[in-house]
Design a protein around this motif. Structure first.
Motif, PDB file in Angstrom:
ATOM      1  N   ILE A 119       1.775  25.378 -44.519  1.00  0.00           N
ATOM      2  CA  ILE A 119       3.166  25.503 -44.069  1.00  0.00           C
ATOM      3  C   ILE A 119       3.693  24.081 -43.912  1.00  0.00           C
ATOM      4  O   ILE A 119       3.230  23.340 -43.048  1.00  0.00           O
ATOM      5  CB  ILE A 119       3.281  26.249 -42.727  1.00  0.00           C
ATOM      6  N   ASN A 120       4.637  23.706 -44.756  1.00  0.00           N
ATOM      7  CA  ASN A 120       5.113  22.318 -44.790  1.00  0.00           C
ATOM      8  C   ASN A 120       3.909  21.394 -44.956  1.00  0.00           C
ATOM      9  O   ASN A 120       3.188  21.509 -45.937  1.00  0.00           O
ATOM     10  CB  ASN A 120       5.949  22.012 -43.556  1.00  0.00           C
ATOM     11  N   GLN A 121       3.638  20.509 -44.003  1.00  0.00           N
ATOM     12  CA  GLN A 121       2.500  19.587 -44.131  1.00  0.00           C
ATOM     13  C   GLN A 121       1.251  20.081 -43.400  1.00  0.00           C
ATOM     14  O   GLN A 121       0.232  19.384 -43.378  1.00  0.00           O
ATOM     15  CB  GLN A 121       2.894  18.210 -43.579  1.00  0.00           C
ATOM     16  N   THR A 122       1.310  21.262 -42.806  1.00  0.00           N
ATOM     17  CA  THR A 122       0.183  21.793 -42.031  1.00  0.00           C
ATOM     18  C   THR A 122      -0.734  22.620 -42.913  1.00  0.00           C
ATOM     19  O   THR A 122      -0.304  23.607 -43.528  1.00  0.00           O
ATOM     20  CB  THR A 122       0.687  22.662 -40.872  1.00  0.00           C
ATOM     21  N   LEU A 123      -2.008  22.243 -42.962  1.00  0.00           N
ATOM     22  CA  LEU A 123      -3.002  23.027 -43.688  1.00  0.00           C
ATOM     23  C   LEU A 123      -3.459  24.200 -42.830  1.00  0.00           C
ATOM     24  O   LEU A 123      -3.588  24.085 -41.608  1.00  0.00           O
ATOM     25  CB  LEU A 123      -4.201  22.159 -44.051  1.00  0.00           C
ATOM     26  N   LEU A 124      -3.711  25.331 -43.484  1.00  0.00           N
ATOM     27  CA  LEU A 124      -4.154  26.548 -42.813  1.00  0.00           C
ATOM     28  C   LEU A 124      -5.452  27.020 -43.451  1.00  0.00           C
ATOM     29  O   LEU A 124      -5.584  26.995 -44.679  1.00  0.00           O
ATOM     30  CB  LEU A 124      -3.119  27.664 -42.965  1.00  0.00           C
TER      31      LEU A 124
END
Length: 223
Positions: free
Chosen positions: A191-196
């Motif tokens: 999500i945007n620059q956040t890795l999941l």
């Protein structure tokens, strides 16, 4: 830093032992468990799971899942419980959210979206008030953010994650979210620059190895 990410053990110590034996040579710095240590088990079973992991690795932290019964947890494991709490380890800040948003099954540890938002925001504020600087922020959450690859229930064609977790990610941009809960949504997303990452159920031999340096490298593994 190298992290072993586990979730949804559901009391399966036999398969958990296989995972621990396989990763012994990986120089793991930290083990993070994203909930459902047990399958509706309480303190004694949760303690046995934590002790099994701790017999192989010295740094182990967890959040409870919606299938964990936490009312009788004692301090020996609660000190490792990051639900509504945070940890800063080697310049990495980790905040925790246990349980899940409401499910159709009335499981033991469920929260409304408003409660989830309050837990996340208050924990983050306490972290910021006590630590001005850290290199990266990780959210360890049993329930994943909604509308991603890591919360999609393919058999029902629905997303089972939390809107409040997603709002937190979009607002505060943690570098990484480690989650579980949705067994069939074992995947990596962004999500945007956040890795999941949803490492998938450890009860079925799934786990993830996460290398954190300047960048973050995630590998989904299986015994």
């Amino acid at each position: 830093m190298k992290i072993l990410a586990l979730s949804d053990i559901h009391g399966n110590t036999r398969t958990l032992s296989k995972i621990l034996n396989k990763v012994k040579g990986h120089d793991i710095d930290l083990v993070l468990v994203a909930g459902d240590l047990t399958d509706f088990g309480s303190y004694n079973e949760a303690k046995s799971i934590i002790e099994l992991i701790s017999s192989s690795f010295s740094k182990v932290y967890f959040v409870p899942g919606n299938c964990d019964i936490i009312h009788d947890y004692k301090e020996d494991i609660n000190k490792l419980n990051l639900h509504g709490n945070y940890l800063v380890y080697k310049e990495i800040a980790i905040i925790g959210l246990g349980g899940s948003s409401p499910t159709p099954f009335n499981t033991p540890l469920e929260f409304s979206e408003e409660e989830i938002e309050e837990i996340l925001n208050s924990t983050y504020e306490r972290l910021k008030n006590n630590y001005e600087k850290y290199e990266k922020l990780i959210l360890l959450s049993h329930t994943p953010p909604i509308n991603t690859k890591v919360d999609f229930v393919s058999s029902r064609k629905v997303h089972a994650g939390s809107l409040s977790v997603r709002k937190f990610v979009e607002r505060f941009s943690p570098h990484l979210v480690i989650s579980g809960h949705v067994h069939e949504a074992r995947n990596i997303d962004q999500i945007n620059q956040t890795l999941l990452v949803n490492a998938g159920p450890a009860s079925q031999g799934n786990y993830a190895i996460i290398d954190i340096n300047e960048s973050i490298l995630i590998k989904l593994e299986n015994v």
